[in-house]
Design an enzyme around this catalytic site. Structure first.
Site, PDB file in Angstrom:
ATOM      1  N   CYS A   1       0.824  -1.220   0.000  1.00 53.11           N
ATOM      2  CA  CYS A   1       0.000   0.000   0.000  1.00 53.11           C
ATOM      3  C   CYS A   1       0.857   1.269   0.000  1.00 53.11           C
ATOM      4  O   CYS A   1       1.465   1.569  -1.017  1.00 53.11           O
ATOM      5  CB  CYS A   1      -0.993  -0.042   1.157  1.00 53.11           C
ATOM      6  SG  CYS A   1      -2.439   1.001   0.864  1.00 53.11           S
ATOM      7  N   LEU A   2       0.920   2.013   1.095  1.00 56.58           N
ATOM      8  CA  LEU A   2       1.791   3.189   1.111  1.00 56.58           C
ATOM      9  C   LEU A   2       3.236   2.771   0.841  1.00 56.58           C
ATOM     10  O   LEU A   2       3.984   3.490   0.159  1.00 56.58           O
ATOM     11  CB  LEU A   2       1.686   3.912   2.462  1.00 56.58           C
ATOM     12  CG  LEU A   2       2.534   5.174   2.633  1.00 56.58           C
ATOM     13  CD1 LEU A   2       2.205   6.228   1.587  1.00 56.58           C
ATOM     14  CD2 LEU A   2       2.356   5.748   4.041  1.00 56.58           C
TER      15      LEU A   2
ATOM     16  N   GLU B   1      -2.647  -9.277   3.595  1.00 64.28           N
ATOM     17  CA  GLU B   1      -2.809  -9.781   4.960  1.00 64.28           C
ATOM     18  C   GLU B   1      -4.253  -9.766   5.434  1.00 64.28           C
ATOM     19  O   GLU B   1      -4.586 -10.345   6.474  1.00 64.28           O
ATOM     20  CB  GLU B   1      -1.947  -8.966   5.930  1.00 64.28           C
ATOM     21  CG  GLU B   1      -2.554  -7.662   6.421  1.00 64.28           C
ATOM     22  CD  GLU B   1      -2.695  -6.587   5.353  1.00 64.28           C
ATOM     23  OE1 GLU B   1      -3.482  -5.652   5.554  1.00 64.28           O
ATOM     24  OE2 GLU B   1      -2.003  -6.680   4.317  1.00 64.28           O
TER      25      GLU B   1
ATOM     26  N   HIS C   1      -3.930  -5.212   0.035  1.00 66.63           N
ATOM     27  CA  HIS C   1      -3.582  -5.737   1.363  1.00 66.63           C
ATOM     28  C   HIS C   1      -3.704  -7.260   1.417  1.00 66.63           C
ATOM     29  O   HIS C   1      -4.777  -7.798   1.728  1.00 66.63           O
ATOM     30  CB  HIS C   1      -4.488  -5.107   2.427  1.00 66.63           C
ATOM     31  CG  HIS C   1      -4.089  -3.727   2.806  1.00 66.63           C
ATOM     32  ND1 HIS C   1      -3.225  -3.452   3.848  1.00 66.63           N
ATOM     33  CD2 HIS C   1      -4.406  -2.543   2.268  1.00 66.63           C
ATOM     34  CE1 HIS C   1      -3.040  -2.150   3.938  1.00 66.63           C
ATOM     35  NE2 HIS C   1      -3.750  -1.569   2.981  1.00 66.63           N
TER      36      HIS C   1
END
Length: 367
Positions: free
Chosen positions: A254-255, A343, A341
């Site tokens: 992500c970031l 996870e 994501h």
């Protein structure tokens, strides 16, 4: 439960009236919406949502209560909650509290009984914008004044507000692999995924130096998710550049994906209204397979810049809804990242392989 009146005012002057939930008060932030049907507590506590007013598109919020095991950080990180039906009684026997008690305890201001379908259509049409929720002040001039003072997400650096203050370790020191995590706002389940793969993890503050990070003697380097504008995070980009120079396996989520792209001179941009939910289809261009993914981002990496720098960056994943870049790997380096994501159990296990891929890179590098 008797609810007090509450009001939502958007930056373009649009207003919605509803009922107060959580704490009585006033809060501001950038408005965004999440399309997930479940997992509201994980979303509330995801540091990537810091500074945002969350609209939940699922009609019922609170129906299965809350419990500590469902949190992704040490506290609620959203700035405010906007929902349709706020359900205080809950059905899950192992839940520890109602959503109202939980949000009151966390000091979160919210509003329910809003036509969230109309609100989401408005955001999809007009784009992300700031808003203010209040259950204590109904003077529109005063609310507009407070809203005007709220900072724009574009150009806002927020990771330093949610990162760990001190470095800490997780797992067994005798584990097979050592992973250094640059914490820009990491979720707990990311760390648990490393632990499940026999990793000893050390989590470093967002502004840790490369010397501090490498003093851990890591086998792999990870750049986490987090909130805010990656274009305002030169400090993290500089660290990512130094990480790449170590020739160690490197992974970003992500970031962290956006920061890795910036480290090889690929700029980022603010999206019209972002991607947030647990039902976004992404195609793995390497395998040809599609994945159902969990997403939470309002910024993306420039496809034009990537196309012009094919010698530096290879696209590995694309979003099947809008063709945005969802994954890259760095040419000539053991480094890769994804915008989504893995996870968060989308699919529910469609994207688990990314953690295995990272650990496999570490094994190869150690061999």
């Amino acid at each position: 439960m008797d609810h007090q009146r509450a009001i939502l005012l958007l930056a373009d002057g649009t207003t919605y009236e509803g009922k107060a939930v959580g704490k009585i008060g006033t809060t501001t932030g950038e408005i965004c919406f999440n399309t997930g049907m479940t997992g509201y507590q994980e979303v509330f506590t995801d540091p990537s949502y810091f500074g945002q007013l969350l609209v939940t598109t699922n009609a019922h919020i609170g129906n299965y209560g809350t419990m500590n095991a469902d949190t992704e950080s040490d506290s609620v990180k959203i700035a405010g909650l906007i929902c349709k039906n706020f359900t205080v009684p809950y059905s899950r026997q192992i839940a520890e509290s109602s959503i109202q008690d939980y949000l009151e305890g966390e000091g979160l201001v919210g509003i329910s009984d809003v036509d969230t379908r109309a609100l989401v259509r408005h955001i999809r049409s007009k784009g992300a914008m700031n808003g203010i929720i209040s259950s204590e002040t109904f003077d529109m001039d005063e609310l507009k004044k407070q809203l005007d003072a709220a900072p724009d997400m574009d150009g806002l650096e927020l990771s330093s507000k949610v990162t760990t203050k001190e470095a800490y370790t997780l797992g067994e020191e005798s584990a097979s692999y050592r992973v250094a995590v640059l914490d820009l706002g990491t979720k707990q389940n990311i760390l648990r995924n490393f632990l499940r793969r026999d990793c000893y993890v050390k989590v470093f503050p967002a502004k840790a130096s490369i010397e501090d990070i490498m003093s851990f003697s890591p086998d792999g380097l990870f750049v986490s998710n987090g909130p805010g504008d990656p274009g305002a995070m030169d400090y993290a980009v500089d660290t990512a550049k130094e990480m790449l120079e170590q020739e160690k396996p490197m992974f970003g989520i992500c970031l962290g994906h956006q920061i890795l792209a910036r480290a090889v001179d690929i700029p980022t941009y603010k999206m019209h209204h972002g991607h947030r939910g647990i039902n976004h289809p992404v195609k793995n261009l390497i395998t040809g397979k599609s994945e159902i993914t969990s997403q939470n981002h309002g910024f993306g990496v420039s496809p034009e810049a990537i196309a012009a720098n094919a010698d530096k960056v290879e696209v590995t994943h694309r979003n099947l809804n809008d063709d945005t870049i969802e994954g890259i790997r760095i040419v000539g380096k053991p480094a890769f990242s994804v915008q989504y994501h893995p996870e968060a159990s989308p699919g529910p296990h469609d994207a688990d392989y990314l953690f295995d891929q990272f650990v496999d890179l570490i094994k190869e590098n150690k061999a």
